[in-house]
Design an enzyme around this catalytic site. Structure first.
Site, PDB file in Angstrom:
ATOM      1  N   LYS A  47      17.331  28.191 -25.437  1.00 54.72           N
ATOM      2  CA  LYS A  47      15.986  27.634 -25.642  1.00 54.72           C
ATOM      3  C   LYS A  47      15.193  27.455 -24.343  1.00 54.72           C
ATOM      4  O   LYS A  47      13.991  27.643 -24.321  1.00 54.72           O
ATOM      5  CB  LYS A  47      16.070  26.291 -26.370  1.00 54.72           C
ATOM      6  CG  LYS A  47      16.539  26.423 -27.822  1.00 54.72           C
ATOM      7  CD  LYS A  47      16.485  25.069 -28.494  1.00 54.72           C
ATOM      8  CE  LYS A  47      17.281  25.036 -29.768  1.00 54.72           C
ATOM      9  NZ  LYS A  47      17.233  23.727 -30.417  1.00 54.72           N
ATOM     10  N   ASP A  87       1.756  23.422 -25.810  1.00 59.12           N
ATOM     11  CA  ASP A  87       1.967  22.094 -25.210  1.00 59.12           C
ATOM     12  C   ASP A  87       3.275  21.456 -25.675  1.00 59.12           C
ATOM     13  O   ASP A  87       3.953  20.781 -24.902  1.00 59.12           O
ATOM     14  CB  ASP A  87       0.807  21.153 -25.585  1.00 59.12           C
ATOM     15  CG  ASP A  87      -0.457  21.528 -24.842  1.00 59.12           C
ATOM     16  OD1 ASP A  87      -0.360  22.346 -23.904  1.00 59.12           O
ATOM     17  OD2 ASP A  87      -1.531  21.013 -25.215  1.00 59.12           O
ATOM     18  N   ASP A 125      10.810  21.777 -33.783  1.00 59.10           N
ATOM     19  CA  ASP A 125      11.551  20.545 -34.126  1.00 59.10           C
ATOM     20  C   ASP A 125      10.582  19.372 -34.226  1.00 59.10           C
ATOM     21  O   ASP A 125      10.789  18.444 -35.005  1.00 59.10           O
ATOM     22  CB  ASP A 125      12.624  20.232 -33.075  1.00 59.10           C
ATOM     23  CG  ASP A 125      13.881  21.063 -33.295  1.00 59.10           C
ATOM     24  OD1 ASP A 125      14.006  21.672 -34.382  1.00 59.10           O
ATOM     25  OD2 ASP A 125      14.715  21.124 -32.376  1.00 59.10           O
ATOM     26  N   GLU A 177      20.478   6.515 -17.754  1.00 59.46           N
ATOM     27  CA  GLU A 177      19.614   7.356 -16.898  1.00 59.46           C
ATOM     28  C   GLU A 177      18.830   8.374 -17.729  1.00 59.46           C
ATOM     29  O   GLU A 177      17.707   8.752 -17.377  1.00 59.46           O
ATOM     30  CB  GLU A 177      20.450   8.124 -15.848  1.00 59.46           C
ATOM     31  CG  GLU A 177      21.128   7.250 -14.805  1.00 59.46           C
ATOM     32  CD  GLU A 177      22.373   6.519 -15.307  1.00 59.46           C
ATOM     33  OE1 GLU A 177      22.922   6.914 -16.373  1.00 59.46           O
ATOM     34  OE2 GLU A 177      22.786   5.538 -14.655  1.00 59.46           O
ATOM     35  N   TYR A 187      22.808  16.594 -40.025  1.00 54.93           N
ATOM     36  CA  TYR A 187      22.745  17.036 -41.422  1.00 54.93           C
ATOM     37  C   TYR A 187      24.092  17.520 -41.969  1.00 54.93           C
ATOM     38  O   TYR A 187      24.170  18.020 -43.089  1.00 54.93           O
ATOM     39  CB  TYR A 187      21.664  18.103 -41.628  1.00 54.93           C
ATOM     40  CG  TYR A 187      21.812  19.320 -40.753  1.00 54.93           C
ATOM     41  CD1 TYR A 187      22.659  20.363 -41.081  1.00 54.93           C
ATOM     42  CD2 TYR A 187      21.086  19.412 -39.564  1.00 54.93           C
ATOM     43  CE1 TYR A 187      22.786  21.466 -40.273  1.00 54.93           C
ATOM     44  CE2 TYR A 187      21.201  20.511 -38.742  1.00 54.93           C
ATOM     45  CZ  TYR A 187      22.056  21.539 -39.111  1.00 54.93           C
ATOM     46  OH  TYR A 187      22.184  22.625 -38.288  1.00 54.93           O
TER      47      TYR A 187
END
Ligand code: NAP
Length: 278
Positions: free
Chosen positions: A69, A80, A104, A158, A221
């Protein structure tokens, strides 16, 4: 396959587990299209070459899954959403240019819209559990929908702080110890960790402090009903599951590649549910 067949694919390594072919080929049949959707198992060292020649390979676009990805983002013109999330999962050509987005984000919010229309109008604060790759998309989607305060609780603090650095003051990193208090004013609780997934420990959290109108969402899922969703339903809370998000995130790619905006139907859900329990 004839000349007029438009084809798309999901590119991953491995890619066998992907339900995208099941979903897209269901819609292709449903809308009676001259189209095809395939799996492409592409190793990291050959991904750049594969993507550079995607259209020569006969594809009008693609879904991208693990581990490609970030590379897909770098090799395309991201919108964006993809840029903010730092990952692209859907690619298409526009005027010969390879464009990308991250669906997503809308998969998550569209699933909430389907579960509780207007959820964002009186959501109050949100609590997001986890600060990994999927949490970036969820936080971005919540900010897009106007949620003013998003408390992020993560095992590694973090990473929650990094989300704040990325998205600004709407994101408030918080400790697990603060959860009982935070939940009293939470309208939306989202699990983006892998806890609750088959083979992983369950997510154990006391939902008692949540207001009665709170919405509980889980990205996991498999299983369909996670221990978190089961506990929420037992308390009478409205829930949104990870399969709904998975189905809704597929809509945009299909529309971009094949020109039809497909419906997420009960029948499609049942088809994928059946496949998940095989
Ligand atoms: P990721 O980047 O690897 O992040 C995993 C997150 O889970 C991190 O916040 C991690 O905390 C936390 N975590 C893992 N094991 C833990 C443990 N034992 N105790 C506490 N926290 C733990 O994964 P991701 O891409 O965000 O995916 C997360 C889940 O979302 C997966 O189950 C994935 O299948 C699901 N997902 C579903 C959809 C959908 O369409 N429904 C889409 C995307 C992802 P640390 O930061 O401390 O490691």
């Amino acid at each position: 396959m004839g000349e007029g067949v438009r084809a798309a694919c999901v590119i991953g390594w491995p890619v066998r587990h992907s339900r995208s072919p099941l979903i897209h080929n269901y819609w292709i049949k449903q809308y009676n299209l001259e189209a095809d959707y395939r799996r492409e198992e592409i190793a990291p060292e050959t991904f750049t070459d594969f993507l550079a020649h995607l259209s020569e390979r006969g594809y009008v676009g693609a879904n991208i899954t693990i581990p490609h990805k970030e590379a897909a983002l770098a090799m395309s013109e991201p919108d964006d959403r993809a840029r903010a999330v730092g990952a692209s999962n859907t690619l298409w050509y526009y005027n010969g240019r390879l464009c990308s987005t991250n669906t997503d984000v809308e998969g998550f919010t569209a699933n909430l819209d389907a579960a509780v229309p207007g959820w964002d109008k009186h959501a109050g604060d949100a609590v997001v559990l986890g600060a990994g790759g999927s949490a970036r998309g969820i936080v971005y989607g919540l900010i897009e929908r106007g949620i003013g305060k998003i408390h992020v609780v993560n095992r590694t603090p973090e990473r929650a702080a990094a989300l704040q650095a990325r998205f600004g003051q709407a994101v408030q990193p918080a400790n697990e110890a603060a959860l009982p208090h935070l939940l009293t004013r939470t309208g939306l609780l989202v699990n983006t960790t892998s806890l609750g997934m088959t083979g992983q420990p369950p997510l154990v959290i006391d939902l008692e402090p949540l207001p009665q109108q709170a919405l509980v969402a889980d990205l996991v899922y498999a299983p369909l009903e996670t221990p978190l969703l089961a506990a929420a339903r037992a308390r009478g809370l409205v829930t949104a599951d990870g399969l709904g998000m998975l189905l809704h995130q597929a809509v945009r790619g299909f529309q971009l590649w094949f020109g039809v905006r497909p419906d997420v139907t009960r029948q499609l859900r049942t088809l994928v549910e059946t496949d998940l329990v095989k």
